[in-house]
Design an enzyme around this catalytic site. Structure first.
Site, PDB file in Angstrom:
ATOM      1  N   GLY A  31      -4.995-111.754 -61.534  1.00 14.78           N
ATOM      2  CA  GLY A  31      -4.844-110.191 -61.832  1.00 14.78           C
ATOM      3  C   GLY A  31      -3.804-109.953 -63.049  1.00 14.78           C
ATOM      4  O   GLY A  31      -3.419-110.757 -63.714  1.00 14.78           O
ATOM      5  N   ASP A  32      -3.871-108.453 -63.149  1.00 14.06           N
ATOM      6  CA  ASP A  32      -3.064-107.916 -64.221  1.00 14.06           C
ATOM      7  C   ASP A  32      -1.379-108.506 -64.225  1.00 14.06           C
ATOM      8  O   ASP A  32      -0.885-108.831 -65.139  1.00 14.06           O
ATOM      9  CB  ASP A  32      -3.152-106.570 -64.121  1.00 14.06           C
ATOM     10  CG  ASP A  32      -2.570-105.797 -65.254  1.00 14.06           C
ATOM     11  OD1 ASP A  32      -2.978-106.305 -66.378  1.00 14.06           O
ATOM     12  OD2 ASP A  32      -1.694-104.816 -65.219  1.00 14.06           O
ATOM     13  N   HIS A 262      13.250 -96.989 -57.876  1.00 11.87           N
ATOM     14  CA  HIS A 262      14.080 -97.558 -59.185  1.00 11.87           C
ATOM     15  C   HIS A 262      15.220 -96.574 -59.198  1.00 11.87           C
ATOM     16  O   HIS A 262      16.523 -96.779 -59.395  1.00 11.87           O
ATOM     17  CB  HIS A 262      13.297 -97.444 -60.285  1.00 11.87           C
ATOM     18  CG  HIS A 262      12.093 -98.142 -60.259  1.00 11.87           C
ATOM     19  ND1 HIS A 262      11.930 -99.383 -59.901  1.00 11.87           N
ATOM     20  CD2 HIS A 262      10.887 -97.971 -60.878  1.00 11.87           C
ATOM     21  CE1 HIS A 262      10.896-100.000 -59.770  1.00 11.87           C
ATOM     22  NE2 HIS A 262      10.055 -99.264 -60.632  1.00 11.87           N
TER      23      HIS A 262
HETATM   24  C1  BG6 Z   1       6.858 -99.608 -62.265  1.00 18.38           C
HETATM   25  C2  BG6 Z   1       6.017 -98.303 -61.784  1.00 18.38           C
HETATM   26  O1  BG6 Z   1       7.421-100.016 -60.685  1.00 18.38           O
HETATM   27  O2  BG6 Z   1       7.773 -99.327 -63.301  1.00 18.38           O
HETATM   28  C3  BG6 Z   1       5.444 -98.112 -63.070  1.00 18.38           C
HETATM   29  O3  BG6 Z   1       5.006 -98.757 -60.937  1.00 18.38           O
HETATM   30  C4  BG6 Z   1       6.295 -97.611 -64.226  1.00 18.38           C
HETATM   31  O4  BG6 Z   1       4.520 -96.833 -63.088  1.00 18.38           O
HETATM   32  C5  BG6 Z   1       7.257 -98.923 -64.213  1.00 18.38           C
HETATM   33  O5  BG6 Z   1       5.573 -97.759 -65.524  1.00 18.38           O
HETATM   34  C6  BG6 Z   1       8.399 -98.777 -65.580  1.00 18.38           C
HETATM   35  O6  BG6 Z   1       9.127-100.048 -65.618  1.00 18.38           O
HETATM   36  P1  BG6 Z   1       9.885-100.257 -67.053  1.00 18.38           P
HETATM   37  O7  BG6 Z   1      10.313-101.601 -66.833  1.00 18.38           O
HETATM   38  O8  BG6 Z   1       8.740-100.123 -68.142  1.00 18.38           O
HETATM   39  O9  BG6 Z   1      10.826 -98.907 -67.055  1.00 18.38           O
END
Ligand code: BG6
Length: 516
Positions: A31-32, A262
């Protein structure tokens, strides 16, 4: 479990642990996530000699690949993603990559996996430590976890196996109930110390730096409280749309995708009390304590504390982009939020009365993750006729990404007339100090899992508290599909900084958003 290496480099003190021999098993290996993150990160660690030579990767997925075709994929992923790939290192690395194909629900797959692990362990590992990384769609997790348990693959200390760690990618469930369900499944096959729940934000160097900045310097902590700080603003802006993930996004929305994890992690690091040591559980105890102190949203007053938006058409980087509802795979009447902003209050002595404003969204002007700490205005202006309102308060900004660094906005004398002053920025930029670039968050996290350090992973209670905070809002929004009682879904043009309504959220508190 791991060797400790202390080194002093150009005045910096580094502690790096070196992993024991490890087999890294990836479910979802075709997968990706595997080609975008896992393989390039493991390769970078290999190239930097941070993982032992007693190491191999065993991919497992439904796609009918074999060792050879998997290695081709591995080599392509490294070529595309790793800046420092060399042909000979790439080949050396891919020679350590193996593959088995099979259905995640078939006993045969796990029998074959066990057999293959035994053969490969014998060949490569003087000590048998296994990591299983769940890089499949989340709906597959229960199947894999159950089968790891049934096949005995999750057992530590049996048949010569040392440690067994399982890395679980987010989302961990879609609300509190489903997260608990997943946890119960995990609990049947694994102990908490074996479970490594990833939130990749914790692997970012700039995010870890929040703790070092706060607790390895003596000048900030004494003023890190309600007496000196007026408000804190956390922004995680993305310019991308839903890309190829419309199906997922239509189910999840941004509150689940970015906020529950996050954003909550960022607030906990900025606001937590000092742990007594940098030990995993002591750090995580403090994070959980902080999350528990957050005042729950009042469900009958959501419109004043948490607002949501969705992008319409607009222009980003000079290019026209379509509205969320016109993205492929999105319901043309979708009410899913692509933007969330909230005011959060923390009920403890340190933060009483200090608002935390959080905002995150997609298809915004540009990618920018920043934490801005605005200090209180000076109590008195001696610079008549300037009043305290004319003197910009100090703002400390953690630039999480891009252009990683830290800046401090201060008032300073501008050359010229006696009372000429300006807000100036004192800046530290990682790019000017560290020339090799910052490692990807996954490098840190995968290495930590190998050495058995869970500090930067989410503990069960951490995840549960975050879901307990968010779930009532999700439920209220779901009960109100026309957005009548819980506040409107504010539309905003792609390429802007979000809906106008976010201004009100902060203005109501007598504050304004800090330019980032
Ligand atoms: C992921 C989300 O956890 O974090 C994504 O599922 C989002 O939707 C990504 O784009 C953002 O991560 P970063 O490291 O690019 O800020």
């Amino acid at each position: 479990m791991s060797a400790n290496n202390h080194s002093t480099v150009r005045g910096s003190f580094c502690i790096e642990e070196y992993p024991e021999p490890t087999a890294f098993v990836i479910f979802g290996a075709s997968g990706d996530l595997t080609s975008r993150k896992l393989i390039p990160s493991l390769y970078n660690l290999f190239q930097k000699n941070l993982i032992p030579k007693d190491f191999y990767i065993l991919g497992c997925a439904r796609s009918p690949l074999n060792d050879e075709s998997f290695r081709k994929k591995v080599e392509n992923a490294i070529g595309e993603r790793s800046d420092s790939a060399s042909d000979s290192k790439t080949r050396k690395f891919s020679e350590r990559c193996f593959y088995i194909s099979g259905g995640y629900d078939a006993d045969e797959t796990y029998k074959e996996l066990k057999k293959r692990l035994e053969i490969l362990d014998k060949k490569f590992l003087p000590e048998r430590n296994h990591i299983f990384h769940l890089a499949t769609p989340p709906s597959i997790y229960p199947l894999v976890i159950k089968n790891l348990g049934l096949s005995g693959l999750s057992k530590e200390g049996k048949s010569g196996i040392g440690s067994v760690h399982v890395i679980v990618e987010k989302p961990f469930g879609s609300d509190l109930d489903s997260a608990m369900e997943l946890e119960n499944i995990l609990k049947k096959s694994l102990s908490e110390h074996q479970i490594y729940r990833i939130d990749h934000y914790l692997g970012k160097d700039t995010v870890q730096n929040i703790l070092l900045f706060r607790f390895a310097n003596s000048i900030f902590e004494p003023i890190w409280n309600r007496r000196y700080i007026d408000n804190i603003q956390i922004t995680v802006a993305e310019s991308i749309g839903v890309e190829h993930r419309a199906g997922f996004f239509e189910q999840a929305g941004l509150l689940r995708d970015m906020f529950q994890n996050h954003m909550m992690q960022l607030i906990s690091l900025v606001a937590m009390e000092s742990p007594i040591s940098f030990d995993a559980d002591r750090v995580r105890d403090e994070k959980v304590k902080l999350l528990r102190a957050i005042r729950p949203f009042k469900i009958n007053d959501l419109n004043n504390t948490i607002i949501r938006g969705q992008y319409g058409p607009g222009i980003i980087n000079g290019k026209e982009v379509v509205a969320y509802r016109d993205e492929e795979g999105v319901d043309p009447n979708s009410k899913i939020e692509t933007y969330v902003a909230a005011k959060i209050m923390i009920e403890n002595w340190r933060w009483q009365g200090v608002p935390f404003f959080l905002r995150t969204g997609r298809r915004l002007k540009r990618k920018a993750s920043k934490i801005a700490v605005q200090f209180k205005a000076v109590p008195h202006s001696m610079f008549y006729p300037l009043t305290t309102d004319d003197l910009n308060p100090n703002v400390l900004i953690f630039h999480v990404q891009p252009e990683e660094g830290i800046s401090l906005r201060i008032q300073a004398k501008h050359p010229g007339p006696k009372l000429c002053m300006d807000a100036l920025e004192m800046e530290f930029k990682y790019s000017e100090v560290i020339h090799e670039g910052l490692p990807d968050a996954y490098e840190r996290l995968l290495l930590d899992c190998m050495v058995g350090d869970p500090t930067l992973f989410i503990r069960r209670d951490d995840m549960e508290v975050a879901w307990s905070f968010i779930t009532p809002v999700l439920k209220a929004w779901e009960r109100d599909p026309e957005c009548k009682k819980t506040g409107p879904l504010h539309m905003y043009p792609a390429g802007s900084w979000g809906p106008d309504a976010i201004e009100e959220l902060v203005n109501r508190e007598g504050r304004s958003w800090i330019n980032i």
